[in-house]
Design a protein around this motif. Structure first.
Motif, short mmCIF file in Angstrom:
data_model
loop_
_atom_site.label_atom_id
_atom_site.label_comp_id
_atom_site.label_asym_id
_atom_site.label_seq_id
_atom_site.Cartn_x
_atom_site.Cartn_y
_atom_site.Cartn_z
N SER A 20 0.84 -1.20 0.00
CA SER A 20 0.00 0.00 0.00
C SER A 20 0.88 1.24 0.00
O SER A 20 1.79 1.36 0.81
N SER A 21 0.59 2.17 -0.90
CA SER A 21 1.40 3.39 -0.98
C SER A 21 1.24 4.24 0.28
O SER A 21 2.08 5.08 0.58
N THR A 22 0.18 4.03 1.05
CA THR A 22 -0.02 4.82 2.26
C THR A 22 1.05 4.53 3.29
O THR A 22 1.32 5.34 4.17
N SER A 23 1.68 3.33 3.20
CA SER A 23 2.73 3.00 4.15
C SER A 23 3.92 3.95 4.03
O SER A 23 4.70 4.10 4.96
N TYR A 24 4.04 4.59 2.88
CA TYR A 24 5.14 5.53 2.64
C TYR A 24 5.09 6.69 3.62
O TYR A 24 6.13 7.22 4.03
N GLU A 25 3.89 7.10 4.05
CA GLU A 25 3.75 8.22 4.97
C GLU A 25 4.47 7.95 6.29
O GLU A 25 4.95 8.87 6.94
N ASP A 26 4.54 6.70 6.69
CA ASP A 26 5.16 6.35 7.96
C ASP A 26 6.69 6.21 7.83
O ASP A 26 7.36 5.97 8.83
N GLU A 27 7.20 6.38 6.64
CA GLU A 27 8.61 6.10 6.41
C GLU A 27 9.39 7.33 5.93
O GLU A 27 10.52 7.23 5.49
N LEU A 28 8.74 8.50 6.03
CA LEU A 28 9.36 9.72 5.49
C LEU A 28 10.70 10.04 6.16
O LEU A 28 11.58 10.66 5.57
N ASN A 29 10.86 9.62 7.41
CA ASN A 29 12.09 9.94 8.14
C ASN A 29 13.15 8.85 8.00
O ASN A 29 14.22 8.95 8.59
N PHE A 30 12.84 7.83 7.20
CA PHE A 30 13.80 6.75 7.00
C PHE A 30 14.76 7.15 5.88
O PHE A 30 14.35 7.46 4.78
N LYS A 31 16.04 7.14 6.20
CA LYS A 31 17.05 7.56 5.23
C LYS A 31 17.49 6.39 4.36
O LYS A 31 17.97 5.37 4.87
N VAL A 32 17.34 6.56 3.05
CA VAL A 32 17.75 5.52 2.11
C VAL A 32 19.19 5.77 1.68
O VAL A 32 19.53 6.88 1.25
N ASN A 33 20.02 4.77 1.79
CA ASN A 33 21.41 4.87 1.34
C ASN A 33 21.44 4.54 -0.15
O ASN A 33 21.24 3.40 -0.55
N GLU A 34 21.71 5.55 -0.97
CA GLU A 34 21.73 5.36 -2.42
C GLU A 34 23.13 5.08 -2.96
O GLU A 34 23.32 4.94 -4.16
N ASN A 35 24.11 5.00 -2.07
CA ASN A 35 25.48 4.68 -2.47
C ASN A 35 25.93 3.37 -1.82
O ASN A 35 27.10 3.18 -1.52
N ILE A 36 25.00 2.49 -1.65
CA ILE A 36 25.23 1.25 -0.92
C ILE A 36 25.78 0.17 -1.85
O ILE A 36 25.51 0.17 -3.05
N THR A 37 26.55 -0.74 -1.29
CA THR A 37 27.08 -1.85 -2.07
C THR A 37 26.14 -3.06 -1.96
O THR A 37 25.31 -3.13 -1.03
N ASP A 38 26.28 -3.98 -2.86
CA ASP A 38 25.46 -5.20 -2.81
C ASP A 38 25.70 -5.96 -1.50
O ASP A 38 24.77 -6.52 -0.92
N LYS A 39 26.94 -5.97 -1.05
CA LYS A 39 27.27 -6.66 0.19
C LYS A 39 26.57 -6.02 1.37
O LYS A 39 26.05 -6.71 2.27
N GLU A 40 26.54 -4.68 1.37
CA GLU A 40 25.87 -3.96 2.47
C GLU A 40 24.36 -4.20 2.44
O GLU A 40 23.73 -4.31 3.49
N ILE A 41 23.80 -4.28 1.24
CA ILE A 41 22.36 -4.56 1.13
C ILE A 41 22.05 -5.93 1.71
O ILE A 41 21.08 -6.10 2.45
N SER A 42 22.87 -6.91 1.39
CA SER A 42 22.62 -8.28 1.86
C SER A 42 22.71 -8.38 3.37
O SER A 42 22.13 -9.29 3.98
N ALA A 43 23.43 -7.44 3.99
CA ALA A 43 23.59 -7.46 5.45
C ALA A 43 22.44 -6.76 6.17
O ALA A 43 22.32 -6.87 7.39
N MET A 44 21.60 -6.07 5.43
CA MET A 44 20.48 -5.33 6.03
C MET A 44 19.36 -6.29 6.42
O MET A 44 19.23 -7.38 5.87
N SER A 45 18.52 -5.85 7.34
CA SER A 45 17.33 -6.63 7.68
C SER A 45 16.33 -6.53 6.53
O SER A 45 16.34 -5.56 5.76
N SER A 46 15.49 -7.53 6.40
CA SER A 46 14.48 -7.50 5.33
C SER A 46 13.55 -6.31 5.49
O SER A 46 13.11 -5.71 4.51
#
Length: 207
Positions: A20-46
């Motif tokens: 649901s796109s409405t879930s986006y409203e609750d995530e506005l303060n979540f910082k997305v790392n756009e310079n992340i490596t594949d290895k770092e992504i795999s280490a993140m929580s789902s």
């Protein structure tokens, strides 16, 4: 004159793995790392990977609306790196690639979405449209016949089959599918035009 392009398909598709796109409203303060490596992504929580993907998708949609397709594509590609099982993200990216005439790549991401939901008709139709643009008419025909076999009321499948048969010189088959497209959408200008031309070329009177 050039043949008309294959029909576009609906922009969205519903599925259990869509969000649901409405879930986006609750995530506005979540910082997305756009310079992340594949290895770092795999280490993140789902949970964090899914949040990142959703935010990037919403940003991508806004950029598409604003006409900034290059930045939108970059964000959507990254979203798929974070999560490759959200159909609506894969479909948005595939549509954008289609619009930019990156047909082969569009097919790659559409096939990923079919791994999630093999019955996704919108994805199948857009794969067929990509094959048509690549002039791979045999592959496109197989897709559209499969869709129309399951859904005889698919306007897109029937109209595009008409175009395929028109472009490959099978005018009687083209006429039959254009006729079916007109039956589904009696007021559609393109279908009526193509049906009329097919009838004229085959010398058959309108049924």
């Amino acid at each position: 004159p050039n043949p008309p392009p294959p029909l576009r398909t609906p922009k969205s598709s519903s599925s259990a793995t869509s969000y649901s796109s409405t879930s986006y409203e609750d995530e506005l303060n979540f910082k997305v790392n756009e310079n992340i490596t594949d290895k770092e992504i795999s280490a993140m929580s789902s949970t964090d990977r899914e949040k990142s993907a959703r935010i990037l998708h919403q940003q991508g949609l806004s950029l598409i609306e604003a006409g900034d397709f290059k930045t939108a594509e970059k964000k959507l590609r990254l979203a798929v790196k974070y999560v490759d099982y959200y159909e609506n993200i894969l479909y948005t990216l595939s549509n954008l690639l289609y619009d930019q005439k990156k047909y082969a790549e569009s097919i790659v991401f559409l096939k990923k979405s079919l791994v999630v939901d093999s019955a996704n008709e919108n994805a199948q139709l857009l794969i067929g449209a990509n094959y048509m643009q690549l002039k791979k008419y045999d592959e496109a025909e197989e897709i559209f016949l499969s869709v129309s076999g399951r859904n005889s009321n698919s306007y897109e499948a029937n109209f595009n089959l008409g175009l395929i048969y028109k472009n490959t010189g099978k005018l009687e088959m083209a006429s039959s599918h254009f006729e079916r497209a007109v039956e589904i959408k009696p007021n559609d200008v393109e279908a009526n035009f193509e049906y009329g031309v097919a009838l004229y070329k085959t010398g058959v009177k309108s049924r």
